[in-house]
Motif scaffolding. Structure first.
Motif, short mmCIF file in Angstrom:
data_model
loop_
_atom_site.label_atom_id
_atom_site.label_comp_id
_atom_site.label_asym_id
_atom_site.label_seq_id
_atom_site.Cartn_x
_atom_site.Cartn_y
_atom_site.Cartn_z
N PHE A 1 48.12 -37.27 -9.26
CA PHE A 1 49.46 -37.29 -9.87
C PHE A 1 49.48 -38.17 -11.11
N TYR A 2 49.78 -37.55 -12.26
CA TYR A 2 50.03 -38.30 -13.49
C TYR A 2 51.54 -38.50 -13.60
N ASN A 3 51.98 -39.46 -14.38
CA ASN A 3 53.40 -39.75 -14.58
C ASN A 3 54.15 -39.72 -13.25
N PRO A 4 53.70 -40.50 -12.24
CA PRO A 4 54.27 -40.35 -10.90
C PRO A 4 55.73 -40.82 -10.81
N GLY B 1 45.34 -46.18 -8.50
CA GLY B 1 44.66 -46.93 -9.57
C GLY B 1 45.71 -47.34 -10.59
N ILE C 1 43.71 -48.88 -14.75
CA ILE C 1 42.26 -48.80 -14.57
C ILE C 1 41.58 -48.91 -15.94
N ALA D 1 48.87 -34.79 -22.88
CA ALA D 1 48.82 -35.67 -24.05
C ALA D 1 48.94 -34.85 -25.35
N ALA E 1 42.54 -40.48 -16.81
CA ALA E 1 42.87 -41.51 -15.81
C ALA E 1 42.41 -41.11 -14.40
N PRO F 1 40.36 -44.54 -20.45
CA PRO F 1 41.41 -45.33 -19.79
C PRO F 1 41.73 -46.63 -20.51
N MET G 1 54.73 -46.46 -13.51
CA MET G 1 54.30 -45.44 -14.49
C MET G 1 52.89 -45.68 -15.02
N ARG G 2 52.30 -46.84 -14.70
CA ARG G 2 50.91 -47.09 -15.13
C ARG G 2 49.93 -46.82 -13.99
N MET H 1 47.90 -44.21 -11.29
CA MET H 1 47.38 -42.89 -10.99
C MET H 1 47.35 -42.78 -9.46
N THR I 1 39.85 -43.43 -12.33
CA THR I 1 40.30 -43.98 -11.05
C THR I 1 39.37 -43.51 -9.93
N SER J 1 45.73 -41.66 -24.83
CA SER J 1 44.91 -42.37 -23.84
C SER J 1 44.21 -41.32 -22.99
N GLY J 2 43.20 -41.72 -22.27
CA GLY J 2 42.49 -40.80 -21.39
C GLY J 2 41.90 -39.65 -22.16
N ASP J 3 42.24 -38.43 -21.74
CA ASP J 3 41.80 -37.23 -22.45
C ASP J 3 43.00 -36.67 -23.22
N1 SAH Z 1 46.09 -38.32 -21.35
C1 SAH Z 1 46.13 -39.28 -20.29
C2 SAH Z 1 47.33 -39.10 -19.38
C3 SAH Z 1 48.65 -39.33 -20.02
S1 SAH Z 1 49.97 -39.20 -18.87
C4 SAH Z 1 44.84 -39.20 -19.48
O1 SAH Z 1 44.10 -38.22 -19.61
O2 SAH Z 1 44.57 -40.14 -18.72
C5 SAH Z 1 50.23 -40.89 -18.46
C6 SAH Z 1 49.90 -41.17 -17.01
O3 SAH Z 1 48.50 -41.25 -16.86
C7 SAH Z 1 50.42 -42.46 -16.49
O4 SAH Z 1 51.76 -42.31 -16.02
C8 SAH Z 1 49.47 -42.76 -15.34
O5 SAH Z 1 49.82 -41.98 -14.23
C9 SAH Z 1 48.18 -42.21 -15.88
N2 SAH Z 1 47.34 -43.24 -16.52
C10 SAH Z 1 47.02 -43.32 -17.82
N3 SAH Z 1 46.18 -44.35 -18.04
C11 SAH Z 1 45.96 -44.93 -16.85
C12 SAH Z 1 45.16 -46.04 -16.42
N4 SAH Z 1 44.45 -46.75 -17.28
N5 SAH Z 1 45.17 -46.35 -15.10
C13 SAH Z 1 45.88 -45.62 -14.23
N6 SAH Z 1 46.64 -44.57 -14.59
C14 SAH Z 1 46.69 -44.23 -15.87
#
Ligand code: SAH
Length: 634
Positions: free
Chosen positions: A545-548, A577, A580, A468, A498, A392, A602-603, A605, A502, A461-463
């Motif tokens: 929900f991602y990309n809400p 979150g 996060i 991604a 994320a 994250p 958009m940031r 979760m 979260t 970011s994230g996974d």
């Molecule tokens: N590959 C990423 C997701 C990419 S899609 C992962 O695995 O986390 C992008 C969405 O992820 C954002 O719109 C938001 O919903 C979420 N997101 C990514 N980073 C975040 C963070 N640090 N805190 C909260 N939500 C996050």
């Protein structure tokens, strides 16, 4: 001298910080032109709660032991006695030892303690120079000769340490030595030399024959060229075949390594004189070669030579020729000689292994040059593309494999924001940051770079596999049919997504069955999203929900929540979150009834609980409570 890993400068209190920073600055300056062997950065480690530096540790003894065990050079700004006591339990183990030095907090004394063969005295001299003090060198050989004879530079290896120690004590006892062969690093050493001396330092690729009056140092000047006698069959048809192929690759790797050793032996060459394994570009993706190079403990490089008959000889010839060119200024083109051509090695057949192994033969040819060869000048390496997830945001939520990939990368690709999150990067690492939303193009760019032999990291970011880049990279590879791309060593390193980050902060809302949905209709029709939402809501799954929501997609979240509300009570637990694991991150717990799309951007979760997800505040506890979904079901 041989390259060292990045030193850890360890301090206890704020008083030592200025000296620590001076030492760090001198090492960083040096790393800018010669990166450390482990490709990491020289950092200041400070006791947690006392002073802020680059890395914090909780307990000095445990931290020093951990660094020592990892082979990290230690520069401890504290009393020598403290360092010795801390490391004492590890000292009886005679394994490889990193350099360890104690430096006075005010920079007035530099004391090398351990790691005489790992270059500790050289470090003491370097640090002494940076602090303008004379280092406290106590090693007799080093003092007398001005260099550690037993620690030759990169590209050279001592044949036998025990014999080396005997040899140096003979020199210290007053004997002189001859030098046979090219040892340019000894030119400035104050060695007692005599042409007719009984003792000899012999620099030769030939194996040491056990003579006690010789110190043998091997230049890494032999290249083994390998050509697979037959095209390997690509693509296993089923799981059994895949297993057989794996077994075959392992056996083939062992057979190649054994025949390289046999070829060296046949010419009385020392295994330590081997500089690299070289193969035709056409066999770049062959795992047996990677395995063989690992077994022989040398780099694997590839040359553009035609496959087929005499491929190994051709490869070796071109290696020898190109090395001769590289060393021509010193030794003239005749320095390179082709030693051996086409040693045919039939491989053993394994029961159950595919026929590929049976008819498999390998040609080995050895090329020998006069001076040590820098493997980086031979052909090119197999390119690498590693798709990583940063987690994250917080550095300690990135998995170590991702950190390693970043450290080793020559090129880093990704959105500017993520590339910044991946830092600090080393000087010399090429960053291809972009605002470009064209993910497929970025994936193709990554393959182009990697197929030139570069070590490329693509950051998400994230996974990387969750909404991604990993899927885009695989899609680009499948669509291309490009053999050079297929030969790239592709790996995907997971990250903390994320939803997981979260959830962990909120408690355990994903403690039972859940699903992850992207509410973005950029790449899929909205109707599909609606159908999935309905099914997930009906199935009482927790939903992440991602990309809400985004400026370009303002109404979709409200529509999605309307659908969920058809199936779930207004009292359903919701976790929001935002950012996060990043600066200013916030976590909010509310109910589905209270949730408004204005609470989300958009940031964020969004985790919508199931009918069983609950929240509570522990008895007597202050502050926010926990949210979790029980493991059981009613
Ligand atoms: N590959 C990423 C997701 C990419 S899609 C992962 O695995 O986390 C992008 C969405 O992820 C954002 O719109 C938001 O919903 C979420 N997101 C990514 N980073 C975040 C963070 N640090 N805190 C909260 N939500 C996050």
């Amino acid at each position: 001298m041989a390259r060292i890993n990045a030193p850890a400068i360890v301090i206890l209190g704020a008083g030592a910080l200025p000296t620590a920073r001076r030492i760090q600055a001198s090492y960083r300056e040096r790393a800018a032109h010669t990166p450390f062997a482990d490709h990491t950065d020289c950092q200041v480690h400070a006791l947690q709660g006392r002073v802020d530096a680059d890395v914090s540790y909780r307990e000095l003894g445990a931290h020093l032991c951990e660094l020592y065990a990892r082979g990290t050079p230690i520069v401890a700004l504290c009393a020598a006695g403290i360092v010795i006591r801390c490391l004492a339990p590890l000292l009886s183990n005679k394994g490889a030892e990193p350099p360890v030095l104690a430096v006075a907090e005010d920079g007035s004394a530099v004391v090398p303690l351990l790691g005489g063969l790992a270059g500790v005295n050289l470090m003491a001299r370097e640090i002494g120079a940076a602090l303008a003090v004379a280092p406290a060198i106590t090693t007799s050989g080093e003092l007398r000769f001005g260099t550690c004879v037993l620690n030759p530079p990169d590209g050279y290896a001592l044949a036998d340490l025990g014999q080396g120690k005997r040899f140096v004590s003979d020199l210290l006892a007053g004997e002189s030595t001859r030098i046979e062969g090219a040892a340019p690093w000894l030119d400035d050493a104050q060695l007692p030399r005599a042409a007719d001396a009984r003792l000899a330092i012999r620099v030769t690729p030939h194996a040491w024959d056990g003579r006690e009056d010789e110190l043998v140092i091997h230049p890494r000047c032999v290249v083994a060229a390998v050509a697979m006698g037959r095209e390997r069959v690509g693509g296993a048809a089923n799981a059994d075949d895949a297993l057989a192929a794996e077994v075959t690759a392992e056996a083939t790797a062992e057979a190649i390594a054994a025949s390289v050793r046999a070829a060296l032996n046949a010419h009385a060459l020392a295994p330590l004189a081997l500089a690299a394994l070289l193969a035709p570009v056409s066999s770049m993706a062959d795992p047996a070669l990677t395995g063989a190079a690992a077994l022989l403990n040398v780099p694997l490089r590839f040359a553009d030579t035609s496959a087929g008959a005499n491929a190994a000889t051709n490869t070796a010839t071109s290696a020898a020729a190109s090395t001769a060119e590289n060393t021509a200024q010193n030794t003239g083109p005749s320095a390179a000689a082709l030693l051996r051509s086409a040693l045919r090695v039939p491989h053993q057949t394994l029961p159950g292994a595919a026929q590929t192994a049976a008819a498999h033969e390998t040609d080995i040819a050895l090329a020998l040059t006069a001076l040590a060869i820098d493997p980086a000048t031979l052909g090119r390496p197999r390119g690498r593309l590693t798709v990583i997830g940063l987690g994250p945001g917080r550095a300690d939520l990135m998995v170590p494999a991702a950190r390693d990939a970043l450290n080793e990368a020559t090129d880093i690709l990704g959105y500017d924001t993520y590339v910044k999150m991946a830092g600090p990067l080393r000087a010399g690492q090429r960053v291809h940051g972009t605002d470009n939303r064209e993910e497929m193009q970025r994936a193709r760019d990554a393959f182009e770079l990697a197929s030139e032999g570069r070590s490329v990291v693509m950051v998400s970011s994230g996974d990387p596999g969750v909404f991604a880049m990993a899927a885009a990279v695989l899609e680009a590879l499948e669509a291309s049919g490009n053999e050079a791309w297929a030969a790239v060593e592709l790996a995907i390193v997971p990250g903390v997504s994320a939803a997981l980050a979260t959830a962990a902060q909120a408690g355990a809302p994903l403690g039972h069955d859940f699903c992850m949905l992207s509410l973005s209709d950029n790449l899929k029709p909205w109707t599909i999203i609606e159908t999935r939402l309905r099914h997930a809501a009906q199935a009482d799954l927790v939903m992440a929900f991602y990309n809400p929501i985004s400026r370009a997609r303002p109404w979709q979240l409200d529509k999605a929540l309307d659908i969920v509300r058809e199936y779930r009570a207004a009292s359903t637990q919701v976790v929001l979150g935002r950012d996060i694991g990043r600066p200013g991150g916030t976590l909010r717990t509310l109910t589905l009834g209270e949730l408004r799309s204005a609470d989300v951007d958009m940031r964020t979760m969004v985790i919508v609980g199931s009918s069983l997800t609950r929240s509570f505040t522990a008895a007597g506890a202050h502050g926010a409570g926990w949210v979790y979904t029980p493991r059981w079901y009613e």
